[in-house]
Scaffold this motif. Sequence first.
Motif, mmCIF file in Angstrom:
data_model
loop_
_atom_site.group_PDB
_atom_site.id
_atom_site.type_symbol
_atom_site.label_atom_id
_atom_site.label_comp_id
_atom_site.label_asym_id
_atom_site.label_seq_id
_atom_site.Cartn_x
_atom_site.Cartn_y
_atom_site.Cartn_z
ATOM 1 N N GLY A 1 1.711 1.066 -0.538
ATOM 2 C CA GLY A 1 1.854 -0.094 0.576
ATOM 3 C C GLY A 1 1.600 -1.668 -0.547
ATOM 4 O O GLY A 1 2.972 -2.380 0.061
ATOM 5 N N ARG B 1 5.416 7.519 4.318
ATOM 6 C CA ARG B 1 4.545 6.914 4.282
ATOM 7 C C ARG B 1 3.764 7.079 4.914
ATOM 8 O O ARG B 1 3.645 7.768 6.385
ATOM 9 C CB ARG B 1 4.656 5.878 3.287
ATOM 10 C CG ARG B 1 4.931 4.439 4.419
ATOM 11 C CD ARG B 1 4.772 3.343 3.539
ATOM 12 N NE ARG B 1 5.951 3.068 2.357
ATOM 13 C CZ ARG B 1 5.685 2.934 0.692
ATOM 14 N NH1 ARG B 1 4.119 3.137 1.355
ATOM 15 N NH2 ARG B 1 6.335 2.422 0.400
ATOM 16 N N GLN C 1 -0.219 2.693 6.827
ATOM 17 C CA GLN C 1 0.570 2.151 5.635
ATOM 18 C C GLN C 1 2.110 1.564 5.945
ATOM 19 O O GLN C 1 2.121 0.450 5.653
ATOM 20 C CB GLN C 1 0.247 2.612 4.808
ATOM 21 C CG GLN C 1 0.397 2.280 2.902
ATOM 22 C CD GLN C 1 1.059 3.123 2.152
ATOM 23 O OE1 GLN C 1 2.369 3.470 1.887
ATOM 24 N NE2 GLN C 1 -0.291 3.204 1.242
ATOM 25 N N VAL D 1 3.071 -2.823 5.980
ATOM 26 C CA VAL D 1 4.047 -3.269 4.908
ATOM 27 C C VAL D 1 4.267 -4.067 6.210
ATOM 28 O O VAL D 1 5.305 -4.808 6.004
ATOM 29 C CB VAL D 1 5.016 -1.858 4.771
ATOM 30 C CG1 VAL D 1 5.864 -2.445 3.540
ATOM 31 C CG2 VAL D 1 3.773 -1.737 3.422
#
Length: 414
Positions: free
Chosen positions: A127, A178, A182, A186
Amino acid sequence: MEPVTVVLAELVERHRADTAGDVARYIPELARADPHAFGLAMVSVQGHAYQAGDAAAAFTIQSVSKPFVYSLALSELGLAEVARRVGFEPSGEPFNAISLEAGTGRPANPLINAGAIVTTALIGGDGEAAFERIRDTLSGFAGRRLTVDEDVYRSEAATGDRNRALAYLTLSQGVLERPAQQACDVYFRQCAIEVTAVDLAVMGATLANGGRNPVTGRRVVDADAAGATLSVMATCGMYDHSGEWMLRVGLPAKSGVGGGVCAVSPGQFGVGVFSPPLDPQGNSVRASAVLRELSAELGLHVLRHTERARSPLQAVRTDHGAHHLELLGDLGFAAAEEIVHCVRRLARDQPRPLVTVDLSHVTAVRPIARRLLADCAAGLRARTTVRFVDPAGLVRRPSTDRSDTPGERAERAE
């Protein structure tokens, strides 16, 4: 004052009184934005920068970050790999809609929230590393180190449940690379990066310049990625208003709910606008209006026919302190801007030089070019003599809503 700056300042003053729209309120920190703030900036692919109004005011980039992260993903992974997870089609729906392609589960495009979260998740690293890679790239586009507004980040994270739902939905479709939490973290940080209208103009100019920042000279993304990004901006950048935008403005662009808009004239320049009040589609009201007028006044629609294919400067000669510029072809905004900077550079060479601008071989002059050349000559009058060799009277004519050519002048005289 630079002639281009005068044009921008006039646009800001004409549209400053427009009080339509409202600031974004679903993110608490964005509700605190000053509705009166209004800035406009333009940066050419030669690296010349112009600004008016509150162009240096800081605000968070929000969704204007999406095309630049998309270009990073394209540069790192290639179009084929990115296209496995996110499409290219306009959604025709609000930016936070559930727009997933039947059969593949791909979000419709990278400029709606679902597609942007999937695109952000394609950037390599954990991240923190992924975010720093994104920030470094956006900083490369802007030509300076960008920072995060931590208050806006926390506000977005606290109210971002719909984005989390979109992330989990794309994860269930097998297109999110992902963990959903996370990926969203981001993405929230990415949207909270602080920029100015000048930054957005430099970022747009970098795309216009094939991925090379014209101010720093640094290549940020490859030319193919820049071109693909502009294509998606042209069709999807203004949400469910994108079709009308391309019809009326004709420039690839991306808006954000922080009030920013980045527009690009490919091969010419980038424009950044900041004005927080938004229309129902989430686009800045003043930015939309000023870009419509700017496109019309400067003849910027990307699908408009143009004859210009090379520099208007056929020759530049200097003899005993006198400079002679021979021009060729059609003079539009980009050509006139190049001539203005050449004349100003020559005017600095020595005290009271004579600069002759020969239009004998010019075939047409757009009104904006006529104005920029005349304003340049007037602005340098105190220290330089600028003389036009203009047998067809192309620069001397008053501005009209069309280009003047020698043939058109003869028809009107008859």
